[in-house]
Motif scaffolding. Structure first.
Motif, PDB file in Angstrom:
ATOM      1  N   TYR A 154       5.851 -10.631   3.460  1.00  0.00           N
ATOM      2  CA  TYR A 154       5.166 -11.522   4.393  1.00  0.00           C
ATOM      3  C   TYR A 154       5.668 -12.955   4.206  1.00  0.00           C
ATOM      4  O   TYR A 154       6.128 -13.340   3.146  1.00  0.00           O
ATOM      5  N   ASP A 162       1.280   0.015  -0.662  1.00  0.00           N
ATOM      6  CA  ASP A 162       1.669  -0.903   0.407  1.00  0.00           C
ATOM      7  C   ASP A 162       0.551  -1.042   1.435  1.00  0.00           C
ATOM      8  O   ASP A 162       0.309  -2.138   1.966  1.00  0.00           O
ATOM      9  N   ASN A 163      -0.132   0.057   1.729  1.00  0.00           N
ATOM     10  CA  ASN A 163      -1.234  -0.007   2.685  1.00  0.00           C
ATOM     11  C   ASN A 163      -2.379  -0.865   2.164  1.00  0.00           C
ATOM     12  O   ASN A 163      -3.012  -1.606   2.926  1.00  0.00           O
ATOM     13  N   GLU A 218      -1.499  -4.413   2.602  1.00  0.00           N
ATOM     14  CA  GLU A 218      -1.694  -4.787   4.000  1.00  0.00           C
ATOM     15  C   GLU A 218      -3.162  -5.074   4.294  1.00  0.00           C
ATOM     16  O   GLU A 218      -3.484  -5.993   5.070  1.00  0.00           O
ATOM     17  N   LYS A 223       3.259 -13.834   8.969  1.00  0.00           N
ATOM     18  CA  LYS A 223       4.163 -12.932   9.680  1.00  0.00           C
ATOM     19  C   LYS A 223       4.594 -11.794   8.755  1.00  0.00           C
ATOM     20  O   LYS A 223       4.974 -12.023   7.606  1.00  0.00           O
ATOM     21  N   THR A 224       4.535 -10.580   9.277  1.00  0.00           N
ATOM     22  CA  THR A 224       5.009  -9.420   8.522  1.00  0.00           C
ATOM     23  C   THR A 224       6.522  -9.299   8.680  1.00  0.00           C
ATOM     24  O   THR A 224       7.028  -9.293   9.803  1.00  0.00           O
ATOM     25  N   ARG A 243       9.030  -6.666   8.178  1.00  0.00           N
ATOM     26  CA  ARG A 243       8.935  -5.226   7.997  1.00  0.00           C
ATOM     27  C   ARG A 243       9.836  -4.720   6.872  1.00  0.00           C
ATOM     28  O   ARG A 243      11.011  -5.053   6.798  1.00  0.00           O
ATOM     29  N   GLY A 244       9.244  -3.941   5.987  1.00  0.00           N
ATOM     30  CA  GLY A 244       9.988  -3.351   4.886  1.00  0.00           C
ATOM     31  C   GLY A 244      10.196  -4.272   3.701  1.00  0.00           C
ATOM     32  O   GLY A 244      10.750  -3.854   2.680  1.00  0.00           O
TER      33      GLY A 244
END
Length: 219
Positions: free
Chosen positions: A214, A187-188, A191, A207-208, A210-211
């Motif tokens: 995007y 996941d990193n 990103e 826009k992210t 979360r979880g």
């Protein structure tokens, strides 16, 4: 864009896969519809291609199980069977297009782009959203008329976001869009890919969620 290529004879579609790869597609090849259903990328592909070489089975019999299993992506049939009844049956079974073989790979690529556009509500190869322009065929992108000079992975990522039609694009979908380059990305790492694209298109455009993933935003 990621494709799943379903062939009825092992290795028969290798050349087609190679040439479609040259047109910007990432290919997963499987040998049956059962293998397609079991494959991890079945639900992530932008489109499916059923490539018949032997022509022993009716094309519809290869399409129907995929649709019955809930596979909803655009689906193109390539077949040596050119009878009108085979075409009608395959289309009624859920195929989006049917092409009689032999056929040039350039035409297959164009037809795939067309059915993917239709499924995404796009009338042409050029997508424009909030000053961001993308040409699916030329694989170029512009921001307010300025060429962005995207890398291969940056283009694949922005393509996935723009075809998402304001929906959330999950991290798994991003890995699939990146093809072999996305396999095994954490996941990193995803990103990091998104951050690189943000630097070129603007932070406010991605826009992210979360979880989840995007979403492309129109400023």
């Amino acid at each position: 864009m990621h494709l799943m290529l379903i062939e009825d004879q092992a290795g028969a579609s290798d050349l087609l896969a190679q040439r479609l790869g040259g047109s910007g597609f990432q290919i997963t090849q499987v040998g049956s519809f059962e293998a397609a259903l079991a494959h991890v990328n079945a639900g992530r592909a932008a489109a499916l291609v059923v490539d018949q070489t032997l022509g022993n089975a009716s094309p519809a019999s290869m399409v129907q199980p995929l649709r019955d299993a809930g596979i909803g992506q655009p689906l193109l049939v390539l077949s040596p069977r050119g009878a009108w009844r085979d075409k009608v049956d395959a289309l009624d079974a859920g195929a989006d297009d049917y092409v009689f073989k032999p056929v040039r790979s350039e035409e297959v690529a164009a037809r795939l782009r067309a059915i993917i556009r239709r499924s995404s509500g796009q009338p042409s190869n050029r997508i424009t959203k909030g000053g961001l322009d993308l040409d699916l065929k030329a694989r170029c992108a512009w921001l307010d008329g300025r060429c962005l000079y995207l890398t291969r992975n940056e283009f694949r990522l922005v393509q996935a976001l723009m075809l998402g039609q304001h929906h959330v694009v999950t991290r798994d979908a991003i890995r699939a869009a990146l093809g072999a380059d996305g396999a095994g990305l954490t996941d990193n790492a995803v990103e990091v890919q998104v951050a690189r694209l943000r630097r070129k298109v603007g932070n406010d455009r991605i826009k992210t969620i979360r979880g989840v993933g995007y979403r492309l935003e129109v400023p």
